[in-house]
Design a protein around this motif. Structure first.
Motif, PDB file in Angstrom:
ATOM      1  N   ILE A  78       0.876  -1.180   0.000  1.00 15.52           N
ATOM      2  CA  ILE A  78       0.000   0.000   0.000  1.00 15.52           C
ATOM      3  C   ILE A  78       0.916   1.234   0.000  1.00 15.52           C
ATOM      4  O   ILE A  78       1.468   1.614   1.045  1.00 15.52           O
TER       5      ILE A  78
ATOM      6  N   GLN B 127      -9.755  -1.638  13.978  1.00 18.25           N
ATOM      7  CA  GLN B 127      -8.932  -0.479  13.628  1.00 18.25           C
ATOM      8  C   GLN B 127      -7.515  -1.000  13.430  1.00 18.25           C
ATOM      9  O   GLN B 127      -6.933  -1.594  14.345  1.00 18.25           O
TER      10      GLN B 127
ATOM     11  N   LEU C 127      -6.479   2.256   8.887  1.00 16.95           N
ATOM     12  CA  LEU C 127      -7.525   1.502   8.187  1.00 16.95           C
ATOM     13  C   LEU C 127      -8.589   1.082   9.192  1.00 16.95           C
ATOM     14  O   LEU C 127      -8.274   0.758  10.343  1.00 16.95           O
ATOM     15  N   SER C 128      -9.848   1.073   8.762  1.00 18.34           N
ATOM     16  CA  SER C 128     -10.924   0.533   9.588  1.00 18.34           C
ATOM     17  C   SER C 128     -11.624  -0.534   8.750  1.00 18.34           C
ATOM     18  O   SER C 128     -12.058  -0.266   7.633  1.00 18.34           O
ATOM     19  N   VAL C 129     -11.676  -1.747   9.313  1.00 17.71           N
ATOM     20  CA  VAL C 129     -12.186  -2.892   8.548  1.00 17.71           C
ATOM     21  C   VAL C 129     -13.295  -3.582   9.336  1.00 17.71           C
ATOM     22  O   VAL C 129     -13.135  -3.866  10.531  1.00 17.71           O
TER      23      VAL C 129
ATOM     24  N   LEU D 219     -13.910  -3.053   3.801  1.00 17.71           N
ATOM     25  CA  LEU D 219     -13.278  -1.801   4.188  1.00 17.71           C
ATOM     26  C   LEU D 219     -14.338  -0.821   4.699  1.00 17.71           C
ATOM     27  O   LEU D 219     -15.341  -0.566   4.037  1.00 17.71           O
TER      28      LEU D 219
ATOM     29  N   SER E  47     -10.568   4.436   5.305  1.00 22.52           N
ATOM     30  CA  SER E  47      -9.143   4.316   4.979  1.00 22.52           C
ATOM     31  C   SER E  47      -8.486   5.688   4.917  1.00 22.52           C
ATOM     32  O   SER E  47      -9.027   6.630   4.343  1.00 22.52           O
ATOM     33  N   ASP E  48      -7.291   5.785   5.510  1.00 23.68           N
ATOM     34  CA  ASP E  48      -6.468   6.988   5.401  1.00 23.68           C
ATOM     35  C   ASP E  48      -5.372   6.795   4.359  1.00 23.68           C
ATOM     36  O   ASP E  48      -4.521   7.672   4.177  1.00 23.68           O
TER      37      ASP E  48
ATOM     38  N   VAL F  84      -8.396   0.175  -0.768  1.00 25.68           N
ATOM     39  CA  VAL F  84      -7.650  -1.087  -0.665  1.00 25.68           C
ATOM     40  C   VAL F  84      -8.593  -2.202  -1.107  1.00 25.68           C
ATOM     41  O   VAL F  84      -9.712  -2.324  -0.606  1.00 25.68           O
TER      42      VAL F  84
ATOM     43  N   LEU G 114      -6.861  -6.957   1.395  1.00 25.94           N
ATOM     44  CA  LEU G 114      -7.173  -6.972   2.831  1.00 25.94           C
ATOM     45  C   LEU G 114      -7.111  -8.397   3.385  1.00 25.94           C
ATOM     46  O   LEU G 114      -6.541  -8.646   4.449  1.00 25.94           O
TER      47      LEU G 114
END
Length: 438
Positions: free
Chosen positions: A280, A321, A333-335, A366, A369-370, A374, A379
């Motif tokens: 990434i 997180q 990232l938050s998934v 996802l 995302s910062d 993705v 992931l």
């Protein structure tokens, strides 16, 4: 006639059973068997104690009980009514230094369990008939007069008043059924009787409602879609006790754990920010130094347990997180992570051990995302191995102490056989009186 726990009318309309048990006739026989030595010791204390000083001129020591042996002690079920206690006691009585005779004390008592105003179960005697008769004597004597003398000495009425004391599970043990038990340091479970037991040919049926406390406060739980009913055993069970737990019970348990924060886990990945930057590219501008990658997973809604024939699964809904930094965690990232895992159930002593045996399905999506978009495939490639390994391990660490089953003090469970059915779990087991320590 089908035995339905749901037939028991709950004390409050908002309360309905989510688990229960049947104490079978063989369980009653076992309780009678282990109560026999206890009954003998109680009778010895009551009947062989020195008599109170008698102000009358007649010598109080004319009849002295010198031996007590409980010959028969049985508990039988009376469907729709309660239990019958039958006791036969052989008494050896010395009426003079050289004269002994044997008397037979028979006690027939009807018992049942009521719910008292404090909503505890209580053993109550509804009828008690004692009889005393002479068996044999070393000399001919007027048996009527000797019998009445012995009556005075024995005080059979007192025995009837306290006949429930002769059983090994008097009321303090019944109250222990509703004691709160710890699951985790902040989470407790409590089984509350909803009504007095019912008596059928299959046994004594008790319906229970589970409450969970988090940090001392009773928490609201998901509403059960259907009242729990317990199917009738196919035939008379050889087990002493059959416990049953509804699907709702397990969902409530995981909901309580979720509300206590016990299912929020921190997972250390084998990845670092530098290895992630290779896949990434925007990672490189966020982190100048190479830091370990951590997943902080929290529940985003209540877990759900599904019971099918021979299979139990739990569905967990987590948000992870993903970030880096040990002292100052910086998420990039938050998934959303939805995990379906197989549950394994076993029993140790009086605890049900629940563990996550295998993950059957994981879905990652996802949430935020910062570091730009993705792809789902990436992931999964990066984070699935950590989630697959660490989530079961961490949940099993939370559950490793087990969840106390409904039980009464001093008894443990053996010969346990767990069967998972659609909507409920059945646990036939035998009772075992724990050896006293000290």
């Amino acid at each position: 006639l089908s035995i339905l726990l749901s037939l028991l009318v709950p004390a409050h309309t908002t309360r309905s059973p989510d688990c229960g048990g049947i104490l079978t006739p063989s369980g009653l026989r076992y309780l009678a068997e282990v109560s026999k030595p206890h009954a003998e010791s109680v009778l010895r204390q009551d009947l062989m104690a020195p008599p109170a000083p008698d102000p009358s001129p007649v010598s109080p020591s004319r009849n002295q009980i010198i031996s007590i042996k409980v010959d028969e002690f049985s508990l039988t079920l009376i469907p729709d009514t309660g239990m019958r206690l039958s006791i036969e006691v052989d008494l050896g009585i010395a009426s003079a230094p050289t004269t002994t005779k044997e008397m037979r004390l028979s006690i027939l008592a009807d018992l049942h369990v009521e719910m008292n105003p404090e909503e505890n179960l209580e053993l109550v005697t509804s009828d008690c008939k004692p009889t005393l008769e002479e068996v044999q004597s070393t000399e001919e004597m007027d048996s009527k007069s000797s019998g009445s003398d012995v009556d005075k000495q024995i005080n059979v009425e007192k025995i009837c008043l306290e006949v429930s004391k002769l059983l090994l599970f008097p009321n303090e043990r019944l109250m222990s059924l509703a004691a709160p038990f710890p699951i985790t340091p902040s989470c407790q479970v409590q089984y509350l009787p909803l009504a007095a037991p019912m008596y059928s040919e299959q046994g004594i049926i008790i319906s229970l409602q589970t409450t969970f406390q988090v940090a001392g406060t009773v928490i609201p739980l998901p509403v059960s879609p259907v009242p729990f009913s317990m199917p009738e055993p196919v035939s008379s069970s050889p087990s002493h006790l059959i416990l049953a737990f509804s699907e709702h019970f397990y969902t409530s348990l995981f909901s309580a754990l979720e509300q206590s924060g016990a299912l929020n886990v921190s997972l250390l990945s084998s990845l670092t920010t530098a290895t992630l930057a290779e896949r990434i590219t925007q990672m490189g501008s966020l982190f100048q130094e190479d830091l370990p990658v951590v997943l902080q997973a929290v529940t985003r809604s209540s877990p759900h347990v599904v019971l099918e024939e021979d299979k139990a699964t739990v569905k967990l809904f987590l948000t992870a997180q993903i970030g880096a930094g040990s002292s100052l965690f910086q998420s990039f990232l938050s998934v959303n992570v939805d995990v379906t895992a197989r549950l394994h159930l076993s029993v140790a002593d009086t605890r049900m051990i629940i563990s996550v045996a295998a993950i059957e399905d994981i879905e990652l999506s996802l949430a935020a995302s910062d570091v730009g978009p993705v792809l789902a495939a990436l992931l999964e490639e990066l984070f699935l191995p950590t989630i697959r390994e660490e989530v079961p391990a961490q949940i099993n660490a939370v559950l490793r102490q087990g969840v106390f089953l409904p039980h009464i003090a001093s008894f443990t469970y053996t010969d346990v056989n767990i069967t998972i059915h659609k909507d409920y779990v059945l646990i036939p087991c035998n009772l075992q009186l724990e050896a006293r320590t000290g």
